[in-house]
Enzyme design. Structure first.
Site, short mmCIF file in Angstrom:
data_model
loop_
_atom_site.label_atom_id
_atom_site.label_comp_id
_atom_site.label_asym_id
_atom_site.label_seq_id
_atom_site.Cartn_x
_atom_site.Cartn_y
_atom_site.Cartn_z
N CYS A 1 34.57 45.50 70.89
CA CYS A 1 35.16 44.32 71.50
C CYS A 1 34.91 44.25 73.02
O CYS A 1 34.55 43.19 73.52
CB CYS A 1 36.63 44.19 71.16
SG CYS A 1 37.48 45.74 70.84
N ARG B 1 33.12 58.32 67.14
CA ARG B 1 34.45 58.86 67.45
C ARG B 1 34.44 60.35 67.22
O ARG B 1 33.91 60.85 66.24
CB ARG B 1 35.51 58.16 66.59
CG ARG B 1 35.61 56.68 66.96
CD ARG B 1 36.71 55.95 66.24
NE ARG B 1 36.53 54.51 66.46
CZ ARG B 1 37.14 53.57 65.75
NH1 ARG B 1 37.99 53.90 64.78
NH2 ARG B 1 36.92 52.29 66.02
N GLN C 1 30.18 49.62 62.11
CA GLN C 1 31.14 48.55 61.85
C GLN C 1 30.42 47.24 61.56
O GLN C 1 29.48 46.90 62.27
CB GLN C 1 32.02 48.32 63.09
CG GLN C 1 32.64 49.55 63.65
CD GLN C 1 34.10 49.69 63.27
OE1 GLN C 1 34.61 48.94 62.45
NE2 GLN C 1 34.75 50.65 63.85
N ASP D 1 31.25 44.32 62.46
CA ASP D 1 32.27 43.83 63.38
C ASP D 1 32.05 42.36 63.76
O ASP D 1 30.94 41.86 63.68
CB ASP D 1 32.21 44.68 64.64
CG ASP D 1 33.57 44.83 65.29
OD1 ASP D 1 34.53 44.22 64.80
OD2 ASP D 1 33.66 45.55 66.30
N HIS E 1 33.85 39.09 66.51
CA HIS E 1 34.89 38.65 67.43
C HIS E 1 34.78 37.15 67.66
O HIS E 1 33.69 36.65 67.88
CB HIS E 1 34.77 39.38 68.77
CG HIS E 1 35.04 40.85 68.63
ND1 HIS E 1 34.03 41.78 68.54
CD2 HIS E 1 36.20 41.52 68.49
CE1 HIS E 1 34.58 42.98 68.37
NE2 HIS E 1 35.89 42.85 68.34
N LYS F 1 48.51 41.04 62.94
CA LYS F 1 47.26 41.28 62.22
C LYS F 1 47.44 41.16 60.72
O LYS F 1 48.56 41.12 60.21
CB LYS F 1 46.70 42.66 62.56
CG LYS F 1 47.64 43.81 62.20
CD LYS F 1 46.99 45.16 62.48
CE LYS F 1 47.98 46.27 62.15
NZ LYS F 1 47.36 47.59 62.09
N HIS G 1 39.63 39.81 66.21
CA HIS G 1 38.76 40.89 65.73
C HIS G 1 38.71 40.84 64.21
O HIS G 1 39.74 40.66 63.57
CB HIS G 1 39.32 42.27 66.10
CG HIS G 1 39.73 42.44 67.53
ND1 HIS G 1 38.97 43.14 68.43
CD2 HIS G 1 40.81 42.01 68.22
CE1 HIS G 1 39.58 43.15 69.60
NE2 HIS G 1 40.69 42.47 69.51
#
Lengths: 613, 613
Positions: free
Chosen positions: B298, B327, B345, B347, B349, B430, B476
């Site tokens: 993000c 990570r 991911q 991902d 946004h 969320k 997200h």
């Protein structure tokens, strides 16, 4: 003129520049004045006086006087001490310094200095006895030569810029003014070069990157780490897709490997010893394992190969992966996409038997040829062989047959090539591809590289036909190399006028009125565009039609449809085609909607370089 | 039985286990015996005696005796000192230790201990006065309860395994034996659970990953950093492509960001403070900038949004990126694909105006619903709202309307949902998606998350309709989350029997004879397969047909064609269809070549879960 003559001509212009400066500023102290790519420079100390571009006409005018006088360049020699006396008398302290150094250290140091400017033939070792001078008219300079016959024979030149430069490159020394010029044998060649420079400026990928909204940088993210906008991401993806497809046709299959690894991998491959200081080191707070960001992908790919037993029948095993490598480049060297810290490679590796090299190389060359043909760039290749020196690893017979196979594959693909003995890597011979862009610049792009060493270091093997274990050969190949760097070339090659298949926005639909009919028709067009996989944007803003058309043109969109009530009534589409795509002599005609989108999709699919409409 | 009753039942079985062990080994010293997921355990010290699975029938038989006796569970209380005396007298040193600790530290410590086992109601603060005990037949244990009414009312159970466990989890303490059991209200539920476990073992993605050649690990690369083979890479890419397409339909556009960044980016976003110790730090040898591997995307995406001025008409701006985050997970927690250090991911946004939240959420929910429907997994969602507590950032009215919009979108998509107040993140409400796999396990997968805070921290803005600057909301969303973790779920969900569209190998062509006719026909089929984008493998080895068919079956290939002279003569194809894909009642019939490949390509394109042949 041949290369040597052009060299002498540029060097002579360096003298003439100094001579002109001395006429204008008699107190000028001179440093060195060598030949550089496309021209020459001279380092000059003018004390408080600063030369600016506004002085160039004046200096050039003075240079032309010297040229018009057509002085012969006359060589003379002086003993070293005599030369020092001359420099002192001429109030040229930089020349004095150079001559004194030379006297002290002899030819050993002379080799490290600019011997052409110094006027010594720095061969052999020992004391320097004589140095040479060249004189043209009222100007004499310490110089090794050679020079043009006379000042009248120096082709066409232009002063380009002036920049600060420390004496002998050391920032503790005096700052001098470095006056650059370019020079060619003819005015025509000079004009062509200047035009190319102008074109290059217009096409600068950093400028276009911003104008066309392709990539951005952020001080929070860091230098050399560009972020790609939606438009730029289309470029990356389309080019990578093409590059992969060309190899998937030959049995390459995609793999995926992580961006970090324990450094053990690079210790085994040998990269750690050779390139350890170019690696970004990664520190885990959870384990004592030492990690690095991968600077290349071959070691990772060996681990997939090695994950199961292989037989001679399984070979060649072909992996490709478009993945990002990281290299710890110096901050000062980062700029736009030309040099970045995040390099995405369209990488591939073949694990092959010795007898499969030619076929594999053949296929890779054909992929490279097809790619650059589609991109409109002329290719030539360098075949880099070993020489008789030491330091090459791997079996000599393998080297020999491999080099023969490389050459045979290059010839079979009708590629323009030249051979370079002694240019191979220590681990195998290679083929480098040079591509010429639209304004005549040559860039190194793809490489195909044989590797006899990594398979040994990773103890890769296969069971041969005889039942014994044998070692495969690795073939590294990237068609673009680093996608970021390639984009810097490709954006400038196209000047941002991307062909349809790679264009971030392929179609702009300009909605002229917001009547129900027009809005409905535009919606129908949008649906058709989406259905055919066309990348489109609808401009439904309240601006004038002219302004909307200019906005699309500024983004260099290949096709633009202006949709008003007339188009709705006729149900026909008459696209505006971007200049460079248009085919001469084709009558503009209307298309029914389906026909238009089918043509568009086919043109994109064919990766055509011209409009099919 | 309700949840509480099942809890009491499992806890009672822990007592009965200890009781049976005491009958068999009277010298047994007991630690704690809590309820865990699906069952219970008891930690036992038997000195030199080691319990093995071979002892389970004996222990279970003894447990059944206690159950058959149907002893009531009777509660009693003792003062703390009296309780210590009891533990001493019973030679239960671990109970003595717990009671002494409890006496010393009072309820403050009791809260950190296992209060159910300890038999204290650790509410409030201060000294502990009384502790409770439960007795059934000849067995009494320090215990808070609650318990089943009697030993006869404990459903169906089974001892599962025994493992070493340090007393109180500290490796400096004595090692005890932890005896695990599972328990359900009915034998049928227990059988179903045991069957599920057996199925799960068969489907273990680490086992299938190796059998189907999907991913590998390498000690040179490191733990938690899997490498994907060509077959595994197809899975990754097909799933990611699907996930992206579902969002591209709603106007999402791909972007690309590098894997490293200056830590300044995460300092600005606030992640540095919260997750700094989960980051891999990157050390440059060239600059003093501090870098990290990105653990999420993000902040990078905000930098693309922020790279140019935005107006209310430009919103929503929607980016998606399939990219790998890193990570720094603990080495001990890494296993297969479930927990990795390299998380890719899918991902995305959205940067939206407040009034656009519902529509955007709506579209994302519909994408998630379509995805999991195609994958054959049942979805339910948790709506996580804020409570009245402090620590939530952002405008309260925005929170309220946002939560309403979330719920409206969930209802509009007919999704099964439940609401969880107090479960929101501090930066926004969320939606979490839970997907149920083929053997009944529920996994958290996609999330859609509102974010009121990052836009403020990065000072993102757009010019509102009024001409004033306003702050966008970020949304997200990842449909799979980490592709690696999702693959661990999906491989087990399908048991490696991937539907055609995602199958690494879609078609196996078995060449029966190497006559010119058969080889030519197989070549023609290969060309057709390539032309239709079918992922195929030709088996032209010298093995028997039976062995070749079994090899294809082992890899769970959807379609297999056996090509001999009969097929060549008839020019018809009769594919073998993998069991689970076959549609009952369909007659096996021959296909002409083109028809076969068109059907195959259509089935793959439709992402069908059954065979279309």
């Amino acid at each position: 003129m041949n290369e040597d003559q052009i060299y002498a001509m540029r060097h002579s212009l360096a003298h003439i520049t100094a001579q002109a400066v001395q006429h204008l500023w008699p107190e000028a102290k001179f440093g060195v004045g060598p030949v550089v790519e496309n021209g020459f420079y001279y380092d000059i100390d003018l004390g408080e006086v600063k030369i600016s571009e506004e002085d160039f006409p004046k200096i050039e005018k003075e240079m032309r006087k010297v040229i018009a006088a057509n002085y012969p360049f006359e060589r003379s020699e002086k003993a070293i001490d005599e030369a020092i006396d001359w420099a002192d008398a001429a109030h040229q302290p930089y020349k004095t310094e150079l001559l004194n150094d030379l006297k002290r250290a002899g030819t050993t140091v002379a080799k490290d200095l600019d011997t052409e400017t110094l006027g010594v033939a720095a061969e052999g070792e020992g004391a320097v006895e004589n140095v040479s001078f060249y004189t043209d008219g009222d100007f004499t300079d310490l110089c090794r030569g050679p020079h043009a016959e006379s000042t009248g024979k120096v082709g066409a030149f232009k002063l380009m810029r002036v920049a600060g430069a420390y004496w002998r490159g050391n920032e503790k020394n005096a700052q001098m003014q470095r006056l650059y010029g370019v020079a060619f044998a003819t005015q025509e060649e000079l004009d062509r070069y200047l035009h190319m420079l102008e074109e290059a400026k217009q096409r600068d990928h950093r400028k276009l990157g911003q104008e066309l909204d392709l990539f951005v940088t952020s001080p929070l993210v860091g230098a050399g780490l560009p972020l790609f906008t939606p438009r730029g991401t289309v470029l990356r993806e389309e080019l990578a897709k093409f590059s992969n497809e060309l190899r998937e046709n030959f049995g390459f299959r995609k793999v995926w490997t992580p961006h970090i690894t324990k450094i053990d991998l690079y210790k085994t491959s040998g990269h750690w010893d050779k390139f350890g200081d170019e690696l970004f080191l990664v520190k885990s707070q959870e384990t004592s394992d030492e990690f690095a960001l991968k600077p290349m992908n071959c070691p990772h790919h060996t681990q997939i190969y090695a994950s199961q037993p292989r037989s001679y029948r399984d070979l060649p095993v072909r992996y490709c992966e478009t993945t990002t490598d990281y290299r710890d480049e110096k901050t000062g060297e980062l700029g736009g996409l030309s040099r970045v810290r995040s390099l995405t490679q369209d990488d591939s590796h073949v694990f092959a038997r010795g007898d499969q090299i030619e076929q594999e190389i053949n296929q890779l060359l054909s992929a490279a040829r097809d790619m650059y043909q589609a991109l409109g760039m002329k290719l030539r290749v360098r075949l880099s062989y070993r020489d008789d020196g030491k330091g090459y690893l791997g079996d000599e017979i393998l080297w020999e047959t491999a080099q023969e196979q490389l050459k045979a594959a290059v010839e079979a693909n009708n590629l323009e090539f030249f051979e370079a003995t002694g240019e191979a890597a220590f681990y195998g011979p290679k083929i480098d591809f040079m591509a010429t862009d639209a304004i005549g610049r040559e860039h190194q792009v793809a490489t195909v590289q044989l590797d006899f060493v990594q398979p040994l270091r990773f103890e890769l093997e296969y069971v041969g036909e005889s039942g014994f274990k044998e070692t495969p050969v690795m073939i590294h190949c990237a068609l673009m190399g680093s996608i970021e760097r390639f984009l810097s070339v490709y954006i400038e090659h196209t000047g941002g006028r991307f062909p349809l298949w790679v264009a971030p926005e392929q179609l702009r639909i300009i909605q002229v009125k917001d009547s129900d009919e027009v809005v409905g028709f535009v919606r129908r067009l949008s649906e058709k565009a989406a259905e055919h996989g066309v990348r489109y944007v609808v401009d439904e803003s309240n601006e004038s039609v002219g302004k909307k058309i200019r906005a699309a043109a500024k983004l260099k969109v290949p096709y633009t449809l202006v949709i008003g009530e007339k188009e709705v009534a006729e149900g026909k589409l008459t696209p505006r085609v971007r200049d460079d795509l248009a085919v001469d002599g084709r009558e503009e005609q209307g298309y029914v909607v389906d026909q238009f989108f089918v043509s568009l999709a086919n043109e994109a699919k064919a990766r055509a370089s011209k409009s099919s409409l």
